[in-house]
Design an enzyme around this catalytic site. Structure first.
Site, PDB file in Angstrom:
ATOM      1  N   HIS A 104      11.941  -7.322 -32.468  1.00  0.00           N
ATOM      2  CA  HIS A 104      12.216  -6.340 -33.538  1.00  0.00           C
ATOM      3  C   HIS A 104      11.080  -6.302 -34.562  1.00  0.00           C
ATOM      4  O   HIS A 104      11.296  -5.996 -35.729  1.00  0.00           O
ATOM      5  CB  HIS A 104      13.540  -6.641 -34.251  1.00  0.00           C
ATOM      6  CG  HIS A 104      14.680  -6.935 -33.317  1.00  0.00           C
ATOM      7  ND1 HIS A 104      15.515  -5.940 -32.847  1.00  0.00           N
ATOM      8  CD2 HIS A 104      15.076  -8.089 -32.728  1.00  0.00           C
ATOM      9  CE1 HIS A 104      16.416  -6.493 -32.024  1.00  0.00           C
ATOM     10  NE2 HIS A 104      16.159  -7.790 -31.935  1.00  0.00           N
ATOM     11  N   GLU A 134      -6.309   3.899 -31.287  1.00  0.00           N
ATOM     12  CA  GLU A 134      -5.426   5.027 -31.612  1.00  0.00           C
ATOM     13  C   GLU A 134      -5.581   6.162 -30.603  1.00  0.00           C
ATOM     14  O   GLU A 134      -4.607   6.797 -30.203  1.00  0.00           O
ATOM     15  CB  GLU A 134      -5.735   5.551 -33.017  1.00  0.00           C
ATOM     16  CG  GLU A 134      -5.334   4.582 -34.117  1.00  0.00           C
ATOM     17  CD  GLU A 134      -5.843   5.034 -35.473  1.00  0.00           C
ATOM     18  OE1 GLU A 134      -5.271   5.979 -36.030  1.00  0.00           O
ATOM     19  OE2 GLU A 134      -6.826   4.452 -35.963  1.00  0.00           O
ATOM     20  N   LYS A 182     -12.289   2.297 -46.024  1.00  0.00           N
ATOM     21  CA  LYS A 182     -11.580   2.314 -44.745  1.00  0.00           C
ATOM     22  C   LYS A 182     -12.450   1.920 -43.546  1.00  0.00           C
ATOM     23  O   LYS A 182     -13.627   2.238 -43.478  1.00  0.00           O
ATOM     24  CB  LYS A 182     -11.022   3.732 -44.476  1.00  0.00           C
ATOM     25  CG  LYS A 182      -9.904   4.157 -45.382  1.00  0.00           C
ATOM     26  CD  LYS A 182      -8.628   3.350 -45.229  1.00  0.00           C
ATOM     27  CE  LYS A 182      -7.945   3.575 -43.907  1.00  0.00           C
ATOM     28  NZ  LYS A 182      -7.233   4.850 -43.849  1.00  0.00           N
ATOM     29  N   SER A 198     -13.932   6.452 -43.061  1.00  0.00           N
ATOM     30  CA  SER A 198     -13.268   7.653 -43.535  1.00  0.00           C
ATOM     31  C   SER A 198     -14.268   8.461 -44.345  1.00  0.00           C
ATOM     32  O   SER A 198     -15.142   7.892 -45.011  1.00  0.00           O
ATOM     33  CB  SER A 198     -12.075   7.255 -44.406  1.00  0.00           C
ATOM     34  OG  SER A 198     -11.762   8.292 -45.312  1.00  0.00           O
TER      35      SER A 198
END
Ligand code: ARG
Length: 475
Positions: free
Chosen positions: A172, A306, A299, A293
């Site tokens: 979980h 991804e 960033k 970024s």
């Protein structure tokens, strides 16, 4: 219109008729429909397989005396030189000729003259296209399988470097029990191992040759289907001519296996994304494999992981496309089947890219062992070990669970991990608890005690990595 001008018009129309089936027609195909119906824009990718299939077919025709050796030689050489033209880029593809098969056949007739027209004896584009896709897909499966193996090698190497690196195991997405990173990585390897197996199953089921099925009912010529099958390294000819030209279950099966594989990769990538976040800080991906970024200077994004995760959409989408394409299709060939190629090609391309990206990404990951270790020790990760300890002291498991539950509640209230509680405190929850409990409460003790096959103990992980390596070697 006078009789003679009517004849003139028919003549001009006749000259514009399709070279392959013009005989029965009086009007040329509508211009828009000609483009709409064409597949050459994408199926020209099958040219090598189409030519290999044609060569095998021609040689078989010669063997059964439907072509003379001389005719066969002309056809085979013509086809080989067309293959060179295509490779060089000097071949002119024509949409009017609809697909790869008719483009190549027309070029053959142009190159060697009327004898080229004999090639299509005893076959149809329907068995031709089924053969081409199977040949193409078989090769694609072999290449993808090599990439899966390469990725497995990377995973196993990394696992071997981390047989004793401690980290939290999750259920979980909550800290559950300590595990070793090597064990976690070998879980990835097991997924990939089954993916490899699924591709092999698919390959062996598709490896039957449709040539000779012709349009759907077979042919009146004394063809030798075993010969064409063996020339093209198929294990045997397909059993049923109607099935041969119509089903695309091998493409669906491949796309289903690919979907499972990309879903596995998406799970792996999701973990990489999470672990790379500043909240987890379990790993760091090199600058070479991260992007920045345009607006937020701080960033550093795990784009590669991804993107692989994102490819799941198109790859599972392609499976849906094929399933719906085949749904309710009556026997035998239907033009619907022309729609099988783009999703199949796209799946192979996307999957190949994802596997390559993944193979290159893994060595770019730097594991933050300290952070993993501290996280392993947090969140009462050895609570189950304490319960098992009490069971060994003859307390029934349900009761032990209750005792540990109470000690965890106390720990939460006082911000104290179980291993940091003094013995006297622990004994308040159960007098059975003795000084030896601290071995059980340590994360090291927790993992080393799980030393069975499939367990997370460093010695088990080392052995499992060895077996994984052997499996790869002995394939
Ligand atoms: N381009 C067609 C396809 O991809 C080849 C087979 C066409 N056969 C036919 N009878 N129209 O499926």
């Amino acid at each position: 219109m006078t009789n003679s001008s009517k004849k003139d018009e028919e003549k001009t129309n006749k000259s514009k008729l399709n070279q392959t089936w013009g005989g029965r027609f009086n009007q040329p195909l509508d211009e828009f429909i000609s483009t709409f119906a064409a597949s050459v824009q994408f199926d020209k990718r099958l040219f090598k397989e189409d030519i290999a299939g044609s060569i095998a077919h021609a040689e078989m025709l010669a063997k059964v005396k439907l072509l003379t050796e001389g005719e066969c030689g002309l056809i085979v050489n013509g086809l080989k030189s067309i293959k060179e033209d295509i490779k060089k880029g000097s071949f002119v593809w024509s949409t009017e000729l609809e697909d790869v098969h008719m483009n190549i056949e027309a070029a053959l007739v142009e190159k060697i003259g009327a004898v080229g027209k004999k090639l299509h004896t005893g076959r149809s584009r329907n068995d031709q296209v089924a053969t081409d896709i199977k040949l193409w897909l078989r090769d694609a499966i072999d290449q993808l399988s090599d990439l899966i193996e390469e990725l497995q090698m990377e995973v196993i190497n990394m696992a071997e470097n981390h047989v004793a690196t401690l980290m939290p195991g999750f259920t979980h997405l909550q800290t559950a029990q300590p595990v070793t990173l090597g064990h976690h990585l070998l879980a990835w390897n097991e997924m990939l191992e089954r993916d490899f197996g699924r591709f092999q199953d698919c390959r062996s089921r598709l490896n039957e040759c449709p040539l000779g099925a012709a349009a759907l009912a077979g042919t009146t010529f004394p063809i030798d289907r075993h010969l064409t099958a063996s020339k093209l390294s198929f294990s045997k000819p397909t059993e049923n001519s109607m099935d041969s030209v119509s089903d695309r279950d091998f493409a669906m099966e491949f796309c289903a296996s690919s979907s499972i594989l990309i879903i596995h990769l998406s799970r792996i990538c999701e973990e990489i994304v999470l672990w790379n976040s500043s909240q987890f800080h379990f790993i760091q991906i090199s600058d070479r494999f991260s992007t920045g970024s345009s607006i937020m200077p701080q960033k550093k994004n795990p784009d590669v992981a991804e993107l692989i995760r994102g490819k799941t959409g198109r790859i599972t989408g392609n499976l849906m496309t094929l399933l719906m394409l085949m749904k309710s299709q009556p026997l035998a060939y239907n033009k619907d089947n022309q729609e099988d190629k783009e999703p199949l090609f796209d799946t192979v391309d996307a999957l190949g890219d994802c596997l390559r990206a993944m193979i290159n990404l893994l060595p770019e990951i730097e594991v933050q062992t300290e952070a993993l270790y501290s996280a392993a020790k947090e969140s009462f990760s050895t609570a189950t070990d304490l319960a098992d300890y009490l069971v060994r002291k003859n307390i029934p498991f349900r009761e032990a669970h209750e005792i540990v539950g109470r000690s965890v509640a106390y720990g939460l209230e006082h911000e104290l991990e179980l291993s940091c509680m003094p013995l006297a405190k622990l004994q308040e929850f159960s007098p059975q608890i003795q000084a030896d409990v601290y071995e059980v409460l340590s994360v090291e003790g927790s993992v080393t005690s799980r030393a069975h096959v499939g367990g997370t103990a460093p010695e088990s992980v080392k052995a499992a990595a060895g077996r994984a390596r052997d499996r790869l070697k002995n394939r």
